[in-house]
Design a protein around this motif. Sequence first.
Motif, PDB file in Angstrom:
ATOM      1  N   CYS A 298      40.347  78.489  23.892  1.00  0.00           N
ATOM      2  CA  CYS A 298      41.292  79.418  24.497  1.00  0.00           C
ATOM      3  C   CYS A 298      41.968  78.786  25.708  1.00  0.00           C
ATOM      4  N   ALA A 299      42.943  79.490  26.271  1.00  0.00           N
ATOM      5  CA  ALA A 299      43.538  79.065  27.531  1.00  0.00           C
ATOM      6  C   ALA A 299      42.464  79.077  28.604  1.00  0.00           C
ATOM      7  N   ALA A 369      36.900  69.996  26.760  1.00  0.00           N
ATOM      8  CA  ALA A 369      38.296  69.730  26.389  1.00  0.00           C
ATOM      9  C   ALA A 369      38.812  68.471  27.073  1.00  0.00           C
ATOM     10  N   ARG A 370      38.443  68.263  28.337  1.00  0.00           N
ATOM     11  CA  ARG A 370      38.843  67.042  29.037  1.00  0.00           C
ATOM     12  C   ARG A 370      38.236  65.811  28.366  1.00  0.00           C
ATOM     13  N   LYS A 377      50.286  73.383  24.687  1.00  0.00           N
ATOM     14  CA  LYS A 377      51.694  73.325  25.093  1.00  0.00           C
ATOM     15  C   LYS A 377      52.359  74.624  24.686  1.00  0.00           C
ATOM     16  N   ASP A 378      53.099  75.238  25.619  1.00  0.00           N
ATOM     17  CA  ASP A 378      53.756  76.495  25.286  1.00  0.00           C
ATOM     18  C   ASP A 378      55.119  76.242  24.638  1.00  0.00           C
ATOM     19  N   ALA A 379      55.802  77.321  24.290  1.00  0.00           N
ATOM     20  CA  ALA A 379      57.066  77.214  23.565  1.00  0.00           C
ATOM     21  C   ALA A 379      58.147  76.519  24.374  1.00  0.00           C
ATOM     22  N   HIS A 380      57.984  76.482  25.690  1.00  0.00           N
ATOM     23  CA  HIS A 380      58.971  75.839  26.564  1.00  0.00           C
ATOM     24  C   HIS A 380      58.591  74.406  26.917  1.00  0.00           C
ATOM     25  N   GLY A 381      57.511  73.919  26.314  1.00  0.00           N
ATOM     26  CA  GLY A 381      57.092  72.544  26.568  1.00  0.00           C
ATOM     27  C   GLY A 381      56.122  72.388  27.716  1.00  0.00           C
ATOM     28  N   GLY A 382      55.742  73.482  28.355  1.00  0.00           N
ATOM     29  CA  GLY A 382      54.802  73.411  29.471  1.00  0.00           C
ATOM     30  C   GLY A 382      53.395  73.103  28.989  1.00  0.00           C
ATOM     31  N   ARG A 383      52.750  72.118  29.616  1.00  0.00           N
ATOM     32  CA  ARG A 383      51.400  71.725  29.241  1.00  0.00           C
ATOM     33  C   ARG A 383      50.376  72.626  29.920  1.00  0.00           C
ATOM     34  N   GLY A 384      49.280  72.867  29.245  1.00  0.00           N
ATOM     35  CA  GLY A 384      48.217  73.699  29.804  1.00  0.00           C
ATOM     36  C   GLY A 384      46.854  73.162  29.461  1.00  0.00           C
ATOM     37  N   GLN A 385      45.846  73.624  30.181  1.00  0.00           N
ATOM     38  CA  GLN A 385      44.463  73.242  29.918  1.00  0.00           C
ATOM     39  C   GLN A 385      43.810  74.292  29.030  1.00  0.00           C
ATOM     40  N   VAL A 386      42.901  73.830  28.192  1.00  0.00           N
ATOM     41  CA  VAL A 386      42.177  74.754  27.337  1.00  0.00           C
ATOM     42  C   VAL A 386      40.694  74.717  27.686  1.00  0.00           C
TER      43      VAL A 386
END
Length: 436
Positions: A298-299, A369-370, A377-386
Amino acid sequence: MHDARLLLELGDEAVRRLRRRGYELDLAGLEAMSSRRASAIGTVDELRAESKRAAAEVGKAAKAGASSADVAPDLTALKERARELKERIREAEEEVEAAEAALRDLLLVIPNLPSDDAPDGDSEDDAVEVRRVGEPPAFGFTPRDHVELGEAMGILDFGRAAKLSGARFSLARGPGAALERAIATFFLALHTGRHGYTEFSPPYLVSGQTMTGTGQLPKFEEDLFRTGTGDRGLYLIPTAEVPLTALHADEILPAETLPRAYTSWTPCFRSEAGSYGRDTRGILRLHQFSKVELVRICAAEESPRELEVMLGHAEACLQELGLAYRVIRLAAGDMGFNAQLTYDIEVWLPGQDTYREISSCSDCGTFQARRSGIRSKDAHGGRGQVATLNGSGLPIGRSMAAILEQCQSEDGSVTLPEVLAPYAGFRRILADGTTE
């Protein structure tokens, strides 16, 4: 695996939190290793820039030499300098590799930072009870444990298991084997049908890289069974958590596809190094056992909520079976290497007159995850951690032990929980091992 920069930014806070789980973080040593790596990378960058300038000068001199013989000596010197720079770059790159390896080796053995929601302490005595569900059955006779019951009915045979493989193996026969299959099938049906998990049938042998990414290596090398030698060696999985979590190693997941929920029924293999003398009777602690595993991805910010969701799914197994149990929150120093917060579910075993662990549900945060390179990655290209979470939902052997013990009758028979009958094909196992 930790990000060294984040640990250094946390500083004394990281030291405090890791000390709660019995690990002393050497901040000065970590900073020295990080500085060594940064310095080595800086040196390589400088040498590459200088090499680029030298190459340009060689090209310029070579072009000028085409019309003037006087340039030849200078060209030779420039070429020698360019060659020396390439050698210095090679040496500097080796230093970068060595510095990065040393830092990685250190980071790989630092456990996850415990959540402040985990109580202080380092043993099961320091756990905090969250709730109890169901009343332990009251018998008008002295209840027998699952070993005595199973062997008397002929559905468990530990003697022949030992003949085949040695201590800490079990052999189920007839209705016993059918009951194991029924329990696993019921759990899978519950998790896939009601809880929305996707079922997988993964490999039981995985690479060292997979084990490292999910936190099994290097910490738990002695607790694993390894096949082959050298680079060809593979490891038998200690739990389906390993392949299910590693499915997305080095992948970027679309944020809109999270959370993901995976389940699998697999054999699990553990040497149980250092655990001799603990729960050695019967099927509670074996070298080979089977388990239905739950994994959620998950996020990062959603992991606390997802832990409660997964815990509820594991509890549902026991609730459907009508078995008495309790939930505890483990102390910081008693949690697994990967976890930042863990709930244990303990089922009542009348034969021992106590609760025994049947499931651990852990929030690993971004730790695994690391290590495995899983991002979003969201629809706008923003990277995120899970974040990753895992839990037993549930182990087959311990569930079988609890059913035999909580559902026994004075005549030595066992009446199955009603939900299991359609999967097993019978409702009772009689004292002589026949069914009805």
